[in-house]
Design a protein around this motif. Structure first.
Motif, short mmCIF file in Angstrom:
data_model
loop_
_atom_site.label_atom_id
_atom_site.label_comp_id
_atom_site.label_asym_id
_atom_site.label_seq_id
_atom_site.Cartn_x
_atom_site.Cartn_y
_atom_site.Cartn_z
N VAL A 5 0.72 -1.15 -0.11
CA VAL A 5 -0.09 0.01 -0.01
C VAL A 5 1.01 1.40 -0.01
CG1 VAL A 5 -0.18 0.15 2.58
CG2 VAL A 5 -1.94 0.91 1.23
N PRO A 6 0.45 2.43 -0.72
CA PRO A 6 1.47 3.33 -0.85
C PRO A 6 1.64 4.15 0.60
CG PRO A 6 -0.18 3.48 -2.45
CD PRO A 6 -0.52 2.54 -1.71
N ARG A 7 2.58 4.69 0.89
CA ARG A 7 3.10 5.35 2.13
C ARG A 7 1.97 6.46 2.34
NH1 ARG A 7 6.96 5.70 5.46
NH2 ARG A 7 7.46 7.77 6.63
N GLY A 8 1.55 6.38 3.63
CA GLY A 8 0.54 7.47 4.05
C GLY A 8 -0.85 6.85 3.61
N THR A 9 -1.14 5.64 3.38
CA THR A 9 -2.49 5.27 3.09
C THR A 9 -2.76 3.97 3.72
OG1 THR A 9 -1.86 3.86 0.89
CG2 THR A 9 -2.41 6.29 0.75
N GLN A 10 -3.75 3.34 3.97
CA GLN A 10 -4.06 2.25 4.42
C GLN A 10 -5.26 1.22 3.82
OE1 GLN A 10 -5.99 2.65 8.23
NE2 GLN A 10 -7.37 4.27 7.79
N ASP A 11 -5.06 -0.02 4.02
CA ASP A 11 -6.12 -0.80 3.54
C ASP A 11 -7.18 -1.02 4.97
OD1 ASP A 11 -5.34 -1.54 1.00
OD2 ASP A 11 -3.82 -2.72 2.01
N ILE A 12 -8.37 -0.78 4.47
CA ILE A 12 -9.34 -1.01 5.74
C ILE A 12 -10.05 -2.50 5.37
CG2 ILE A 12 -11.59 -0.14 6.71
CD1 ILE A 12 -10.52 2.60 5.79
N LEU A 13 -9.64 -3.36 6.08
CA LEU A 13 -10.02 -4.71 5.93
C LEU A 13 -11.46 -4.87 6.67
CD1 LEU A 13 -6.60 -6.51 6.95
CD2 LEU A 13 -7.58 -5.89 4.70
N PRO A 14 -12.06 -6.04 6.17
CA PRO A 14 -13.47 -6.29 6.51
C PRO A 14 -13.66 -6.25 8.08
CG PRO A 14 -12.98 -7.75 5.02
CD PRO A 14 -11.82 -7.29 5.24
N GLU A 15 -12.90 -6.51 8.92
CA GLU A 15 -13.08 -6.43 10.45
C GLU A 15 -13.17 -4.95 10.82
OE1 GLU A 15 -11.10 -7.98 14.61
OE2 GLU A 15 -10.19 -8.36 12.79
N GLN A 16 -12.32 -4.16 10.28
CA GLN A 16 -12.33 -2.83 10.72
C GLN A 16 -13.55 -2.04 9.85
OE1 GLN A 16 -8.84 -3.82 9.35
NE2 GLN A 16 -8.64 -4.58 11.45
N SER A 17 -13.79 -2.41 8.54
CA SER A 17 -14.88 -1.97 7.84
C SER A 17 -16.13 -1.84 8.49
CB SER A 17 -14.76 -2.58 6.46
OG SER A 17 -15.77 -1.97 5.64
N ALA A 18 -16.58 -2.65 9.37
CA ALA A 18 -17.71 -2.67 9.94
C ALA A 18 -17.62 -1.61 11.02
CB ALA A 18 -17.81 -4.02 10.68
N LYS A 19 -16.56 -1.36 11.45
CA LYS A 19 -16.65 0.03 12.45
C LYS A 19 -16.88 1.29 11.67
CE LYS A 19 -13.54 -2.65 15.81
NZ LYS A 19 -12.19 -2.37 16.44
N TRP A 20 -16.11 1.21 10.50
CA TRP A 20 -16.36 2.40 9.76
C TRP A 20 -17.84 2.38 9.30
CZ3 TRP A 20 -12.83 5.85 7.51
CH2 TRP A 20 -11.53 5.69 7.84
N GLN A 21 -18.24 1.38 8.86
CA GLN A 21 -19.83 1.60 8.37
C GLN A 21 -20.81 2.07 9.71
OE1 GLN A 21 -20.87 -2.17 6.80
NE2 GLN A 21 -19.24 -2.19 5.70
N LYS A 22 -20.23 1.66 10.91
CA LYS A 22 -21.07 1.89 12.06
C LYS A 22 -21.03 3.66 12.34
CE LYS A 22 -23.90 1.05 15.64
NZ LYS A 22 -25.10 0.54 15.61
N VAL A 23 -19.90 3.95 12.19
CA VAL A 23 -19.63 5.31 12.71
C VAL A 23 -20.14 6.24 11.43
CG1 VAL A 23 -17.77 7.12 12.46
CG2 VAL A 23 -17.49 5.20 13.69
N GLU A 24 -20.31 5.84 10.03
CA GLU A 24 -20.85 6.33 9.13
C GLU A 24 -22.56 6.48 9.32
OE1 GLU A 24 -19.15 4.68 5.72
OE2 GLU A 24 -17.26 5.60 5.84
N GLU A 25 -22.78 5.22 9.77
CA GLU A 25 -24.28 5.23 10.02
C GLU A 25 -24.95 6.24 10.94
OE1 GLU A 25 -27.14 1.95 12.40
OE2 GLU A 25 -25.76 1.04 10.87
N THR A 26 -23.91 6.24 12.02
CA THR A 26 -24.24 7.34 13.05
C THR A 26 -24.27 8.65 12.67
OG1 THR A 26 -23.30 5.86 14.84
CG2 THR A 26 -23.44 8.04 15.35
N ILE A 27 -23.38 8.96 11.79
CA ILE A 27 -23.23 10.36 11.36
C ILE A 27 -24.18 10.50 10.47
CG2 ILE A 27 -21.85 11.68 9.53
CD1 ILE A 27 -19.26 10.34 10.97
#
Length: 421
Positions: A5-27
């Motif tokens: 992955v390019p420096r300064g970026t990240q892969d958001i894997l399925p386990e973390q993605s569920a947390k992102w979705q929860k935050v975005e749903e809340t927002i």
């Protein structure tokens, strides 16, 4: 050849993605309740938009933008923040002509800045922000701050501190600017090259310098609050009054600044006070701006907004030891004993999914024991076992993985059984 992955970026894997979705749903839910409607702007814009909308004296414009020339010889920039694009859209689509003002917008998406990577800060990051454009009412300042605070509180954060300040109006800013120049000019050679360049262009940004923050002159610099005229002081008192009405605690910090020329009156930051969070504590920053809409070709309309990093929100949750409850639970795992059972499993899985029941089946041709282990590993609530006898009986063996109880349920009654038990 291997790729990373390019420096300064990240892969958001399925386990973390569920947390992102929860935050975005809340927002998105909170934006709906506050009536901030989503706007989606391009991921790149004219470079000049950011030079005007962010400010050509800022580090973002001078050092951090990803800028390129396209095949039409146009200078374009990957968006480093969301306000400029939202205001450009507001002007281009003449939203200032709508009968209901202010126009309340929200956005969430990737932004790009070439900066040194550190905890919670990436070169591609996801930012949530809002803009309320078309009102000079101090009550909406409090509303915008309230929305930001409620995002953090709803996801479970408690170690928070809200800091506010008044930058005054244009008259106040000019008087303060002159005082800052007179204060720093005799000793400006002691400061970094960036601060030396800022002295004439935008001396307020010297106060925000991370290199020279320990210089004694920072402590004795003229405070904006000492220059507030009656109108600005009254406005600030009203903002604080509305925050008091909303039960939102805050601290007034005269050293809190927003370095762009068009910022006026309210400025604020929300910080994490968790001990494990790190030295850079800011989670969210925002403020009121006058002149930005005009700067990008629109009428004289005031606005206020904020932006927050989703990465830093998740980092704050981790620092507080808080876990987000996600909705990724597996309800049914279907175990098939042979090819005929596999065909029935595929059929049943399709039926269950059509009814909103999260279902998984085995695609690795594993033995029954291995399939049962997979179901347990994935946290399945129910396991349906299909074999020769079950097909003959037109019924599945249904096991409750929590209690261990098992019973046979006719195929035609499976959906009802799973939804009611």
């Amino acid at each position: 050849m291997t790729f990373k992955v390019p420096r300064g970026t990240q892969d958001i894997l399925p386990e973390q993605s569920a947390k992102w979705q929860k935050v975005e749903e809340t927002i998105r839910h909170l934006c709906h309740t506050y009536r901030y409607e989503e706007i989606r702007t391009p991921m790149f814009e004219s470079t000049e938009l950011f030079q005007r909308g962010v400010g050509d004296t800022t580090d973002i414009v001078q050092k951090e933008m990803y800028t390129f020339t396209d095949r039409g010889n146009r200078s374009l920039t990957l968006r480093p923040e969301g306000t400029a694009g939202a205001v450009r859209a507001y002007v281009e689509h003449k939203l200032y002509g709508l009968p209901d003002q202010p126009v309340k917008l929200s956005y969430i998406g990737p932004m790009f800045r070439y900066e040194r990577q550190q905890a919670g800060r990436y070169r591609q990051f996801v930012q949530f922000g809002v803009e309320a454009i078309g009102s000079k009412d101090p009550a909406i300042d409090a509303e915008v701050i309230s929305l930001a605070m409620n995002v953090y509180r709803t996801v479970g954060l408690t170690d928070l501190k809200l800091v506010i300040n008044s930058l005054g109006d244009k008259e106040v800013r000019e008087a303060h600017r002159t005082a800052l120049i007179n204060h720093f000019e005799p000793h400006i050679h002691e400061f970094c090259s960036d601060c030396q360049n800022r002295l004439e262009k935008n001396p307020l940004r010297i106060l925000d310098c991370k290199v020279d923050r320990e210089n004694p002159l920072m402590e004795t610099a003229p405070s904006l609050t000492d220059f507030l005229n009656e109108e600005s002081a009254t406005y600030f008192e009203k903002v604080k009054h509305y925050l008091d009405l909303l039960g939102i605690e805050y601290e007034v910090d005269p050293n809190l600044v927003r370095g762009l020329d068009y910022y006026n009156h309210t400025a604020f930051e929300i910080m994490s006070t968790s001990k494990g969070f790190g030295s850079i504590t800011t989670l969210c920053g925002g403020g009121r701006y006058h002149g930005l809409v005009q700067e990008v070709g629109g009428p004289d309309m005031a606005g206020i907004g904020f932006a927050m990093s989703i990465e830093r929100l998740l980092l704050a949750l981790e620092a507080e030891g808080k876990e987000l409850e996600t909705d990724s639970a597996l309800e049914v795992f279907i175990v098939s004993m042979d090819d005929a059972a596999k065909e029935k499993a595929v059929e049943l899985a399709s039926t269950f999914r059509a009814k909103g029941i999260a279902t998984e089946i085995d695609y690795a041709s594993r033995k029954m024991k291995a399939q049962m282990k997979a179901a347990d590993r994935q946290g399945a609530k129910w396991v349906l076992v299909l074999g020769e006898q079950e097909l003959a009986d037109n019924a599945a063996a249904v096991k409750n993985m929590e209690t261990g109880t098992q019973e046979k349920v006719p195929f035609h009654d499976l959906v009802n059984y799973l939804q009611t038990h």
